[in-house]
Each structure stands twice: as structure tokens, then as C-alpha cells.
Write an enzyme that holds these catalytic residues in place. Structure first.
Site, PDB file in Angstrom:
ATOM      1  N   ARG A  49      15.538  21.874  40.223  1.00 30.73           N
ATOM      2  CA  ARG A  49      15.725  22.268  41.618  1.00 30.73           C
ATOM      3  C   ARG A  49      14.707  23.297  42.110  1.00 30.73           C
ATOM      4  O   ARG A  49      14.425  24.275  41.434  1.00 30.73           O
ATOM      5  CB  ARG A  49      17.126  22.857  41.823  1.00 30.73           C
ATOM      6  CG  ARG A  49      17.381  23.121  43.311  1.00 30.73           C
ATOM      7  CD  ARG A  49      18.751  23.670  43.591  1.00 30.73           C
ATOM      8  NE  ARG A  49      18.939  23.742  45.045  1.00 30.73           N
ATOM      9  CZ  ARG A  49      19.714  24.604  45.658  1.00 30.73           C
ATOM     10  NH1 ARG A  49      20.405  25.475  44.956  1.00 30.73           N
ATOM     11  NH2 ARG A  49      19.816  24.601  46.977  1.00 30.73           N
ATOM     12  N   LEU A  50      14.158  23.009  43.284  1.00 34.41           N
ATOM     13  CA  LEU A  50      13.467  24.008  44.076  1.00 34.41           C
ATOM     14  C   LEU A  50      14.380  24.293  45.264  1.00 34.41           C
ATOM     15  O   LEU A  50      14.591  23.428  46.113  1.00 34.41           O
ATOM     16  CB  LEU A  50      12.109  23.497  44.568  1.00 34.41           C
ATOM     17  CG  LEU A  50      11.328  24.458  45.467  1.00 34.41           C
ATOM     18  CD1 LEU A  50      10.920  25.710  44.708  1.00 34.41           C
ATOM     19  CD2 LEU A  50      10.099  23.782  46.051  1.00 34.41           C
ATOM     20  N   ALA A  51      14.954  25.480  45.309  1.00 33.76           N
ATOM     21  CA  ALA A  51      15.978  25.795  46.310  1.00 33.76           C
ATOM     22  C   ALA A  51      15.332  26.127  47.639  1.00 33.76           C
ATOM     23  O   ALA A  51      14.681  27.156  47.788  1.00 33.76           O
ATOM     24  CB  ALA A  51      16.839  26.955  45.822  1.00 33.76           C
ATOM     25  N   VAL A  52      15.526  25.238  48.628  1.00 27.24           N
ATOM     26  CA  VAL A  52      14.983  25.446  49.970  1.00 27.24           C
ATOM     27  C   VAL A  52      16.105  25.475  51.011  1.00 27.24           C
ATOM     28  O   VAL A  52      16.060  26.233  51.965  1.00 27.24           O
ATOM     29  CB  VAL A  52      13.944  24.348  50.311  1.00 27.24           C
ATOM     30  CG1 VAL A  52      13.486  24.453  51.762  1.00 27.24           C
ATOM     31  CG2 VAL A  52      12.746  24.446  49.379  1.00 27.24           C
ATOM     32  N   GLY A  76      13.959  15.447  48.532  1.00 28.19           N
ATOM     33  CA  GLY A  76      13.457  15.268  49.881  1.00 28.19           C
ATOM     34  C   GLY A  76      14.159  16.148  50.887  1.00 28.19           C
ATOM     35  O   GLY A  76      14.929  17.053  50.532  1.00 28.19           O
ATOM     36  N   GLU A  77      13.885  15.872  52.146  1.00 30.87           N
ATOM     37  CA  GLU A  77      14.478  16.603  53.258  1.00 30.87           C
ATOM     38  C   GLU A  77      14.896  15.602  54.326  1.00 30.87           C
ATOM     39  O   GLU A  77      14.105  14.741  54.703  1.00 30.87           O
ATOM     40  CB  GLU A  77      13.480  17.597  53.886  1.00 30.87           C
ATOM     41  CG  GLU A  77      12.959  18.641  52.923  1.00 30.87           C
ATOM     42  CD  GLU A  77      11.851  18.095  52.047  1.00 30.87           C
ATOM     43  OE1 GLU A  77      11.939  18.293  50.810  1.00 30.87           O
ATOM     44  OE2 GLU A  77      10.925  17.465  52.564  1.00 30.87           O
ATOM     45  N   ASP A  97      21.314  19.218  53.312  1.00 30.08           N
ATOM     46  CA  ASP A  97      20.927  18.113  54.193  1.00 30.08           C
ATOM     47  C   ASP A  97      21.227  16.758  53.578  1.00 30.08           C
ATOM     48  O   ASP A  97      21.605  15.815  54.268  1.00 30.08           O
ATOM     49  CB  ASP A  97      19.436  18.226  54.568  1.00 30.08           C
ATOM     50  CG  ASP A  97      18.529  18.358  53.368  1.00 30.08           C
ATOM     51  OD1 ASP A  97      18.775  19.255  52.534  1.00 30.08           O
ATOM     52  OD2 ASP A  97      17.571  17.576  53.248  1.00 30.08           O
ATOM     53  N   LEU A 256      -1.581  24.718  54.728  1.00 31.06           N
ATOM     54  CA  LEU A 256      -2.946  24.505  54.262  1.00 31.06           C
ATOM     55  C   LEU A 256      -3.847  24.356  55.479  1.00 31.06           C
ATOM     56  O   LEU A 256      -3.486  23.667  56.443  1.00 31.06           O
ATOM     57  CB  LEU A 256      -3.031  23.256  53.386  1.00 31.06           C
ATOM     58  CG  LEU A 256      -2.207  23.262  52.093  1.00 31.06           C
ATOM     59  CD1 LEU A 256      -2.435  21.963  51.319  1.00 31.06           C
ATOM     60  CD2 LEU A 256      -2.540  24.460  51.223  1.00 31.06           C
ATOM     61  N   SER A 363       0.889  20.491  55.842  1.00 30.25           N
ATOM     62  CA  SER A 363      -0.460  19.972  55.614  1.00 30.25           C
ATOM     63  C   SER A 363      -0.731  18.803  56.561  1.00 30.25           C
ATOM     64  O   SER A 363       0.185  18.284  57.197  1.00 30.25           O
ATOM     65  CB  SER A 363      -0.611  19.535  54.150  1.00 30.25           C
ATOM     66  OG  SER A 363      -1.946  19.215  53.844  1.00 30.25           O
TER      67      SER A 363
END
Length: 562
Positions: A49-52, A76-77, A97, A256, A363
């Protein structure tokens, strides 16, 4: 951005297999979970997990009380999850989400669920009540997903192919590892022994079709007609909407900034919206290049114009050369232009992870494919040919630029967001008359540039700056990064090896020492997997055998960059 991994019907002990899941740990540095499936002891999920979003309830596989028979692992989102909850009266139990996938699936089934998702995603959905497994991937393959399947019904899935190459299973011949096709879902029947059988694979969205989820879009219906001012206004509205919906994050947002048209429009719009949304921090922008490179100088001008907190990462050919092998490992490809362009992006992502607190990174990927931005479009035989080439490039993004953008940022635990690949924006642009989209007055992406003329979003000299490949613009005009790379590799591959290259590598044989070296490194890491790349990325309608824009006969640097 997360890493997902799952097995169905494993013959091997799961505690042994799970070591393969750790090969994608970089995708989710915040937490890891490994979970068996109740009643199916040879099936399991792994999640990095990358907690966003929703840091408390965001762990996966996701399960909620209302649907105890559903297990969801996704990366994903889903940008329209709040609108979907409101439209259909769903009562979410978390702020995640992705929870909306469970409600949509229960209400409408898998196909309509997929068509209503506005976002980027790769999912694995298990229904133990109906004994079904579903996998799917967003329209452009912005989020990756690979599958390994065997004749006896074993199925393994992972965000990156490297998480499947060391899976063990009793089989007579090595199993193929293939990408799940973008814009498709696949349905499997799940047997009691955990094995699966494929029932159907179906496309749920094509890039040229208006997405079904447009009815839930806050932007509403656009003015119709193809008169120039209406079209340009619609492009501006759709683009700003694409950036705005991607502000959904509980971690710091950055961007970026190469100093080219695409990233500059993204960064400038992001800055504008961040002020309107009163984000509690300044947007950070990041560029990479040598001190006198065109990209560094152009990005500096844009950052000053928009008022971002700008960071410059110094890039030397020596540092780039040292990174090539690690980059190829993360990319899982040996495509020439992809490797070249990935080195700079990989190094700037490394800097962002180590030297800043930005995690969600915007990006400009997808703009060249969508708006006919490559220089070779100047040589297209007709507007129709240009339009068809644009659609082909969009459908192959998952093999090239979308792959590069995902792997180079995920390697350092960052989440990438790409507004130009917004479903509604892309479908609208592709629907325009062919002759509106072609290069005009010697300028590629003319319609996109003209849409932002007079808006003072970015400096005019950047708005009309000629296209530079990322692998070219990071070094000076006098000597491209790819030339430095080729010179270094000249002595690492001998003429005898080149002569035997077609026999050594019959699939996609390399024609240069640079390509040979990339292939050699790839084969060391992923032996026998050359088929992952169906063909090299090369410009059309030219005699060039090199993907660099600077090798094209009609390339000429902007005067101020000479």
C-alpha cells in the site's frame, strides 16, 4: 499507486509463493498485507500500500460488512466515486474511492461497473458466493496488471510481471506471462479446489468512444459543433476538468516539469486550481537535465511564470549510464526509446522520494499520442492517416509511454497522475474532424497550442516551443543523451555479437549496439520473456531506424536552443 498480487489454485505452499509478492514492494512502501481466502486455502491476495486516500480503512483486500462474499484488490484512483455514490444512493462504509466498485458490481454486474469508472485502475474482484473471479484494467493501461495462467486452471496476477516470474507450479511447460489488455475485463469461474477457468474476455471501453461515466461528470454537457472557437473552448474546459478531478489526495501533490508544452500546461493548470482549492501547501515542480540543457532552461522559465516551488535535478551522462540496468529491471522492457527516456524520469523520481514530501505526481504523458505531437506527424500522407496513427498510439500506450511513466515513478513509491489521458478529454479530441488535428504552419499539436493562445497560462515561447523527446532534451543540443549512451556502449558490444544478433535474438533482433546491450540486460533479468515487447517504438513515414526526434531529416532545434 499500490502493488497488487493474487493466486488462485496454487499447488505450492503459499508461504513459499508469497516471496514473489515482495518483488513489487516498491509500489507500496507504507504497508503490506497477505491474506488467504476463507474456504479456498490455495487462494490468496497480497497487497503493498501507498496510502493516498483514507489512511485508516484503505488496506486491501477490501471487504465490507454489506458484501462479506466480495474481495477486492485494486490499484488506482476512481475520480468519480463520490458522484457515483450520490447518483445511485450507495451508502459507503469507508472513504476509500475503490469501495464504489463493490457497490456497482452488486447493483449492475461487472461490465457496467467497469464502464462507469472514471479513473485509472487495475482490479481483481473475487465473488465467493457466485464463485467468480474478475480482472480488469483501465482504458489506456495507466495502471499495470499481468497474469500467469496454466492449462490446469492455476491463475496468478500481479501489478508487475517480475512478481510472477518466480512463481512455482506443477506444469509441463513454462507458463506465459501476459499483460491484461487495457479497456478489457476477464471473467473466470472459480472451482472448489481454487482452480479457475476463463469464461469470457470483453472490451468495456475503447478510447474513441464517449465514456458512459460522462453522465456523472460535474462538467456537464459541452457545446456542440466543430467551429474553431467552440472546439478550443471545449478543449480548455475538458483539460481543466481533467486536472481538477485528479486533485483528489491526502498526500502532497507535485508535478514533473520538462519545460515542454504538455508538462507546462499541466503544471500551470495545477497551480491555478491549487490556489482556487486553497491547498495548504505550494505545488512543487521538478525538472531534470544538464546545466545547459533545453529542458532545464525552459522549465525554469515556466516555473517562474506560474510561481511553483521549483526543484532542478542535475543530470550527467555518467549518472544516467550507471542507472540503465536498474531502469530496465523496473521497466520490464528493452524498447530503445522507452529505456532512454526512462532514465531521466527514474532519477527525478528518486530525487522526489528522497528530497521532498510530494507523493502524488502529475505529468504530461499521453499528449503526444492524443494530439499528434511527434515530429513524424509532419510527414503523414493524409489527415486520415494521422488520425488512425494517433488512435494506434493511444491503444499501445501501455507498452511504451504509460509503461515508462508508471514503472519509473512506482519504483520510488510515487503515484503518477496523467490528465491528458482523461477518458472524456481524449474521446472528445479523437472525435474531432481529421483536418483540425494535423500539424499546421509547420507546428505540431497546433490545435492544442492554439486553444491556450492568449490565456497567459504559460509563456508564449513555451506554448509554441518545438517538440523535444525527453531522452533528447535533458542534455545539450550539441550532444544528446542518446549519443552519450551510444558512445559509452560502443566498446561493450563487439562486432561479432552484432553480426550474430538475429540468431541470438530472433524476436525483435537489435540493429545497434545500444539496442543489443539493452536486450542483453533484459535477458539477464527476464530470460525467455522477449515477447513482452511485440515490436519496437519507431516513427512512421520516415526512413529513420532510430526513435530519436533529432535523427529525423526535418528536425531543427529552436533558435534560442542552438
Amino acid at each position: 499507486m499500490c502493488g497488487i498480487w493474487a493466486l488462485f489454485g496454487s499447488d505450492e505452499c503459499l508461504s513459499v509463493q508469497v516471496t514473489s509478492a515482495m518483488r513489487i514492494a516498491h509500489r507500496g512502501p507504507d504497508a503490506f498485507r497477505f491474506e488467504n481466502v476463507n474456504g479456498f486455502t490455495n487462494c490468496c491476495f497480497g497487497f503493498h500500500r501507498l496510502a493516498v486516500i483514507d489512511q485508516l480503512y484503505g488496506m486491501q483486500p477490501m471487504r465490507i460488512k454489506k458484501f462479506p462474499f466480495l474481495w477486492l484488490c485494486y490499484n488506482g484512483e476512481i475520480y468519480n466515486h463520490l458522484a457515483l455514490n450520490k447518483k445511485f444512493g450507495f451508502e459507503p462504509q469507508t472513504a476509500v474511492d475503490g469501495e464504489v466498485l463493490l457497490h456497482l458490481y452488486d447493483r449492475f454486474g461487472i461490465k457496467k461497473m467497469a464502464t462507469l469508472l472514471d479513473g485509472v485502475f487495475a482490479f481483481i474482484l473475487l465473488d465467493t458466493e457466485k464463485k467468480k473471479v474478475f480482472v480488469g484494467r483501465d482504458t489506456y493501461g495507466v495502471r499495470p496488471l499481468f497474469k500467469l495462467s496454466t492449462d490446469d486452471g492455476f491463475l496468478a496476477l500481479c501489478s508487475e510481471a517480475k512478481g510472477l516470474t518466480e512463481i512455482t507450479h506443477a506444469m509441463t511447460s513454462p507458463a506465459s506471462i501476459d499483460p491484461v489488455l487495457p479497456g478489457h475485463f476477464e471473467e473466470f469461474d472459480l472451482k472448489q479446489n481454487g482452480k479457475v477457468s476463463s469464461v469470457q474476455m470483453e472490451e468495456f471501453h475503447c478510447c474513441t468512444d464517449r465514456p458512459e461515466h460522462a453522465v456523472c461528470d460535474s462538467l456537464g454537457t459541452l457545446p456542440s459543433g466543430f467551429d474553431e472557437e467552440t472546439v478550443k473552448s471545449n478543449i480548455r474546459s475538458l483539460f481543466e476538468n481533467a486536472v481538477k478531478k485528479r486533485l483528489m489526495a491526502q498526500r502532497r501533490i507535485g508535478c514533473l516539469l520538462s519545460g515542454g508544452l504538455d508538462s507546462s500546461l499541466v503544471a500551470a493548470t495545477l497551480m491555478k486550481l491549487a490556489k482556487e482549492e486553497t491547498l495548504p501547501y505550494q505545488i512543487q515542480t521538478f525538472s531534470i537535465g544538464s546545466e545547459d540543457s533545453p529542458d532545464i532552461l525552459a522549465a525554469r522559465k515556466v516555473a517562474a511564470h506560474i510561481g511553483s516551488e521549483h526543484h532542478e535535478v542535475n543530470f550527467s551522462a555518467e549518472e544516467g549510464i550507471r542507472a540503465v540496468e536498474e531502469v530496465i529491471f523496473h521497466l520490464e522492457t528493452y524498447d530503445i526509446t522507452t529505456v532512454r527516456a526512462s532514465v531521466g524520469m527514474f532519477l527525478v523520481a528518486k530525487y522526489i522520494r528522497e528530497q521532498s514530501d510530494s507523493v502524488v505526481i502529475f505529468s504530461g504523458e499521453g499528449a503526444d499520442e492524443l494530439t499528434q505531437g511527434y515530429l513524424y506527424f509532419h510527414k503523414a500522407p493524409s489527415p486520415r492517416a494521422s488520425a488512425e496513427e494517433s488512435v494506434r498510439l493511444m491503444k499501445e500506450l501501455y507498452l511504451f509511454d504509460a509503461l515508462r511513466a508508471d514503472r519509473t515513478t512506482a519504483a520510488h513509491g510515487l503515484e503518477l497522475r496523467v490528465p491528458f489521458l482523461d477518458h472524456r478529454l481524449a474521446a472528445y479530441f479523437l472525435s474531432l474532424p481529421d483536418d483540425m488535428k494535423v500539424p499546421k504552419h509547420g507546428v505540431e499539436k497546433h490545435l492544442l497550442r492554439d486553444s491556450f493562445r492568449g490565456q497567459d497560462l504559460i509563456p508564449d515561447e513555451i506554448l509554441w516551443r518545438r517538440k523535444e523527446a525527453f531522452s533528447d532534451g535533458v542534455m545539450s543540443v550539441k550532444k544528446s543523451w542518446y549519443v552519450c549512451l551510444q558512445e559509452h556502449l560502443e566498446d561493450m558490444v563487439n562486432d561479432d555479437q552484432m553480426e550474430k544478433a538475429p540468431q541470438t535474438f530472433p524476436h525483435n533482433p537489435p540493429h545497434t549496439k545500444e539496442a543489443f546491450y539493452f536486450r542483453q540486460v533484459f535477458e539477464q533479468r527476464f530470460p525467455g520473456r522477449a515477447q513482452w515487447l511485440p515490436h519496437y517504438w519507431l516513427p512512421r513515414w520516415t526512413q529513420s531506424s532510430d526513435p530519436s526526434a533529432r535523427t529525423l531529416a526535418f528536425y531543427a532545434p529552436d533558435k534560442e536552443e542552438q
